[in-house]
Structures are given as C-alpha cells and as structure tokens.
Design a protein around this motif. Structure first.
Motif, mmCIF file in Angstrom:
data_model
loop_
_atom_site.group_PDB
_atom_site.id
_atom_site.type_symbol
_atom_site.label_atom_id
_atom_site.label_comp_id
_atom_site.label_asym_id
_atom_site.label_seq_id
_atom_site.Cartn_x
_atom_site.Cartn_y
_atom_site.Cartn_z
ATOM 1 N N LEU A 82 0.816 -1.220 0.000
ATOM 2 C CA LEU A 82 0.000 0.000 0.000
ATOM 3 C C LEU A 82 0.851 1.272 0.000
ATOM 4 O O LEU A 82 0.300 2.375 0.082
ATOM 5 N N LYS A 83 2.180 1.114 -0.068
ATOM 6 C CA LYS A 83 3.090 2.264 0.002
ATOM 7 C C LYS A 83 2.768 3.125 1.228
ATOM 8 O O LYS A 83 2.654 4.351 1.170
ATOM 9 N N PHE A 84 2.670 2.455 2.350
ATOM 10 C CA PHE A 84 2.183 3.095 3.575
ATOM 11 C C PHE A 84 3.273 3.926 4.240
ATOM 12 O O PHE A 84 4.435 3.542 4.281
ATOM 13 N N ARG A 85 2.820 5.055 4.802
ATOM 14 C CA ARG A 85 3.754 5.888 5.547
ATOM 15 C C ARG A 85 3.006 6.600 6.671
ATOM 16 O O ARG A 85 1.940 7.187 6.455
ATOM 17 N N ASP A 86 3.550 6.546 7.886
ATOM 18 C CA ASP A 86 3.055 7.374 8.973
ATOM 19 C C ASP A 86 4.189 8.330 9.348
ATOM 20 O O ASP A 86 4.564 9.175 8.557
ATOM 21 N N GLN A 87 4.759 8.183 10.553
ATOM 22 C CA GLN A 87 5.935 8.990 10.878
ATOM 23 C C GLN A 87 7.166 8.497 10.118
ATOM 24 O O GLN A 87 8.117 9.246 9.907
ATOM 25 N N PHE A 126 6.658 -11.938 19.100
ATOM 26 C CA PHE A 126 6.144 -10.618 19.457
ATOM 27 C C PHE A 126 7.214 -9.540 19.319
ATOM 28 O O PHE A 126 6.907 -8.364 19.137
ATOM 29 N N GLY A 127 8.469 -9.938 19.374
ATOM 30 C CA GLY A 127 9.551 -8.985 19.253
ATOM 31 C C GLY A 127 9.680 -8.372 17.870
ATOM 32 O O GLY A 127 10.358 -7.354 17.691
ATOM 33 N N PHE A 128 9.052 -8.966 16.865
ATOM 34 C CA PHE A 128 9.088 -8.430 15.494
ATOM 35 C C PHE A 128 7.790 -7.668 15.250
ATOM 36 O O PHE A 128 6.752 -8.250 14.957
ATOM 37 N N MET A 129 7.840 -6.359 15.404
ATOM 38 C CA MET A 129 6.682 -5.485 15.185
ATOM 39 C C MET A 129 5.443 -5.985 15.922
ATOM 40 O O MET A 129 4.339 -6.036 15.379
ATOM 41 N N GLY A 130 5.652 -6.394 17.175
ATOM 42 C CA GLY A 130 4.536 -6.852 17.990
ATOM 43 C C GLY A 130 3.874 -8.110 17.478
ATOM 44 O O GLY A 130 2.707 -8.384 17.806
ATOM 45 N N GLY A 131 4.616 -8.910 16.698
ATOM 46 C CA GLY A 131 4.047 -10.142 16.162
ATOM 47 C C GLY A 131 2.878 -9.910 15.232
ATOM 48 O O GLY A 131 2.082 -10.828 14.985
ATOM 49 N N SER A 132 2.739 -8.693 14.716
ATOM 50 C CA SER A 132 1.554 -8.328 13.939
ATOM 51 C C SER A 132 1.408 -9.180 12.681
ATOM 52 O O SER A 132 2.378 -9.577 12.049
ATOM 53 N N MET A 133 0.160 -9.460 12.339
ATOM 54 C CA MET A 133 -0.173 -10.356 11.234
ATOM 55 C C MET A 133 -0.374 -9.570 9.949
ATOM 56 O O MET A 133 -1.295 -8.768 9.821
ATOM 57 N N GLY A 134 0.511 -9.816 8.992
ATOM 58 C CA GLY A 134 0.387 -9.240 7.669
ATOM 59 C C GLY A 134 0.509 -10.328 6.620
ATOM 60 O O GLY A 134 0.344 -11.521 6.909
ATOM 61 N N LEU A 135 0.817 -9.940 5.394
ATOM 62 C CA LEU A 135 0.950 -10.912 4.306
ATOM 63 C C LEU A 135 2.008 -11.969 4.612
ATOM 64 O O LEU A 135 1.805 -13.157 4.354
ATOM 65 N N ALA A 136 3.133 -11.548 5.175
ATOM 66 C CA ALA A 136 4.227 -12.483 5.440
ATOM 67 C C ALA A 136 3.848 -13.506 6.503
ATOM 68 O O ALA A 136 4.163 -14.692 6.378
ATOM 69 N N VAL A 137 3.172 -13.056 7.564
ATOM 70 C CA VAL A 137 2.743 -13.977 8.620
ATOM 71 C C VAL A 137 1.720 -14.968 8.073
ATOM 72 O O VAL A 137 1.790 -16.178 8.325
ATOM 73 N N GLN A 167 -0.159 -1.351 8.750
ATOM 74 C CA GLN A 167 0.478 -0.807 7.550
ATOM 75 C C GLN A 167 0.048 -1.540 6.277
ATOM 76 O O GLN A 167 0.342 -1.085 5.176
ATOM 77 N N GLU A 168 -0.625 -2.689 6.451
ATOM 78 C CA GLU A 168 -1.081 -3.437 5.276
ATOM 79 C C GLU A 168 -2.597 -3.416 5.123
ATOM 80 O O GLU A 168 -3.158 -4.092 4.253
ATOM 81 N N GLY A 169 -3.267 -2.648 5.977
ATOM 82 C CA GLY A 169 -4.696 -2.417 5.833
ATOM 83 C C GLY A 169 -5.531 -3.677 5.670
ATOM 84 O O GLY A 169 -5.367 -4.659 6.392
ATOM 85 N N ILE A 170 -6.442 -3.656 4.719
ATOM 86 C CA ILE A 170 -7.376 -4.769 4.494
ATOM 87 C C ILE A 170 -6.646 -6.051 4.120
ATOM 88 O O ILE A 170 -7.133 -7.156 4.370
ATOM 89 N N LEU A 171 -5.452 -5.921 3.528
ATOM 90 C CA LEU A 171 -4.692 -7.112 3.144
ATOM 91 C C LEU A 171 -4.286 -7.922 4.372
ATOM 92 O O LEU A 171 -4.217 -9.153 4.314
ATOM 93 N N SER A 172 -4.023 -7.245 5.478
ATOM 94 C CA SER A 172 -3.695 -7.978 6.701
ATOM 95 C C SER A 172 -4.923 -8.700 7.237
ATOM 96 O O SER A 172 -4.823 -9.833 7.731
#
Length: 281
Positions: A82-87, A126-137, A167-172
C-alpha cells in the motif's frame, strides 16, 4: 571527594570492578532482580514469582523441539503493497525490525520432533513489530500447514501478537479467512492442530487461527483477548474482573483446555501427540 574514593586512590586493589550491564534482569511482575544466567536457565521464567517472560522464535524452537530441527524457507510476499507511511515509511520499519531479528518477519516455521514425535511447529515472535499479522505472517502460517498436510504431520502453533498489521490495511485482515481455511484443511485430513497461546495473543490473530486448535493450551498469566480491556469496559460500562483476559480466567470459563508451565510444555505436547497423532509422520 569521599573517604572511599580517597582510599581507592591510595589502594589500587580496591578499584571499582567493571560489572556487565546485562548481569541482572528485573522481573516485570514482582520487580525482583534476577541473575540473567539464572533467568535463562529457568527458561526465561522468574524463579521468584513464576512470571513467564516473552521469548523469541529461535529460543522457543530450541526449548520445544529436539536437536536437529530445520527451518522452512520464508515465503516471498509483496512488501509495502500500500506504500504506507506514517511517521516513517513502512519499509523503514521493516528494516529496523529485521536489524534486531534473525528472521524476515514475525512468523517462523520449523520441522522436527518433540521427544521423538514428528511435528511442524510455527512460532509467532512478538519482538518483530509486535508479532503483527500481515501478508508475510499469513503466508508463513499457510506454508507450515502445507508442510504438515504433505508430510502427514501434526501442526503446532505458538501465538503472540498485537493483532493485524495496520500498515497493510485490508490485506492484513484477509489473512484471517486465509489461515482459517488452512486449519479446516488440516481438520479434514485428520491431522492435529494444536495452539499454544503465549503473552500476548490479541486482535485478529485471536479472532482466527489462535482459537481454532483441536487442543488450546496457554502459558501461565498470558494475556489473551480480542479487544483491549479498556475498550470493553467503556463499551459495556461495567468494571471487568481483575484477571480478565488472562489464561487462568479463560481456563475457568472454558475457552481453553489447559494452562501449562513452560518447563512442562515439551512433555505435555509429546503426550498430546501420542493421543492425537500416533500414526502420523
């Protein structure tokens, strides 16, 4: 200058010794200081209050699997779709997370044995970006399930996540039905799917593959839930029990099957595999 400093200046043998910064660990529950070596030898569990600390994927695999296990290749996925950017740019956040980890993302799969019983084991870190679930997970989870299906092995998954990766929105969020379908395929094939819930397991991971196990195990004190306690309290406008969303509370209310200490986890999994998968592998 204090009298002790003056004595040190005249008596070199009393010079201050260098103490390694990582000699001690402070337990987040009881605030006691524990020798790092003692803590590690106790499987990252506080010997004073039995608090189960968070551990990485490699350490988890070493604790659970017999020697000689092998990691499965990490599936390739689109990064920053998604070419995501926050800070910061999402690609920068990934780069920072990978600099602190030996792996490309938050889910690692290994093939090996637990006390001689063949198994495919997936671990969420959990140490990797809070274990967050995205395409890779999602891709790594499904690759582990595919390996279990091809080789007729049980699939054991250790969960630890703050939820879907924003950061991956609906895809996650699409990883929820994707992983659920793989769990169904395991069930149709007659292969055990065992989940070990570790601290914390929340959000979309809890709402999908984390709560679909044939056997649901949790480590003591693990935080397990979908929405946070504060959000629930503000929604229903009632004060929640003190241990709400903790492993012991979920066991008492029938949401999980057992709470197992880390030191007993390996033999417990071996015993469950004897019951559920005596002819697999």
């Amino acid at each position: 200058m204090s009298w002790l400093d003056r004595v040190r200046n005249t008596l070199p043998f009393l010079a201050r010794r260098e103490v390694p910064e990582n000699l001690w660990i402070k337990c987040p529950r009881c605030d006691e200081m524990v020798f790092t070596r003692e803590y590690a030898e106790n499987l990252s569990v506080c010997p004073r209050c039995d608090h189960h600390g968070r551990i990485g994927a490699d350490e988890r695999l070493r604790q659970v699997l017999d020697e000689g296990f092998a990691l499965l290749p990490t599936p390739a996925v689109r990064e920053d779709p998604l070419k995501f950017r926050d800070q910061k740019r999402y690609t920068e956040r990934l780069k920072q997370a990978r600099a602190k980890s030996a792996h490309a993302d938050a889910f690692v799969v290994a093939v090996g044995a637990i006390e001689g019983r063949p198994a495919t084991v997936g671990v969420q870190d959990f140490g990797f970006m809070g274990g967050s679930m995205g395409l890779a997970v999602g891709a790594a989870f499904c690759a582990g399930a595919d390996d279990a299906l091809r080789n007729r092995r049980p699939y054991i998954v250790f969960t630890a996540a703050g939820g879907a990766r924003m950061q991956e929105g609906i895809l996650s969020l699409m990883q929820m039905p994707k992983t659920t379908v793989m769990v169904r395929r395991l069930r149709e094939a007659g292969l055990p799917y065992i989940v070990v819930l570790t601290d914390p397991t929340t959000g979309g991971v809890t709402a999908s593959y984390a709560m679909l196990g044939d056997v649901q195990i949790a480590e003591p004190g693990a935080l397990i839930g979908f929405a946070g306690q504060r959000v629930i309290q503000e929604t229903i406008r009632e004060k929640l029990p003190e241990n709400f969303q903790r492993a012991e509370y979920l066991l008492e209310h029938g949401m999980i099957d057992m709470v197992v200490k880390r030191s007993e986890l390996r033999p417990t999994l071996a015993r469950i595999l004897d019951y559920l998968a005596p002819h697999t592998g």
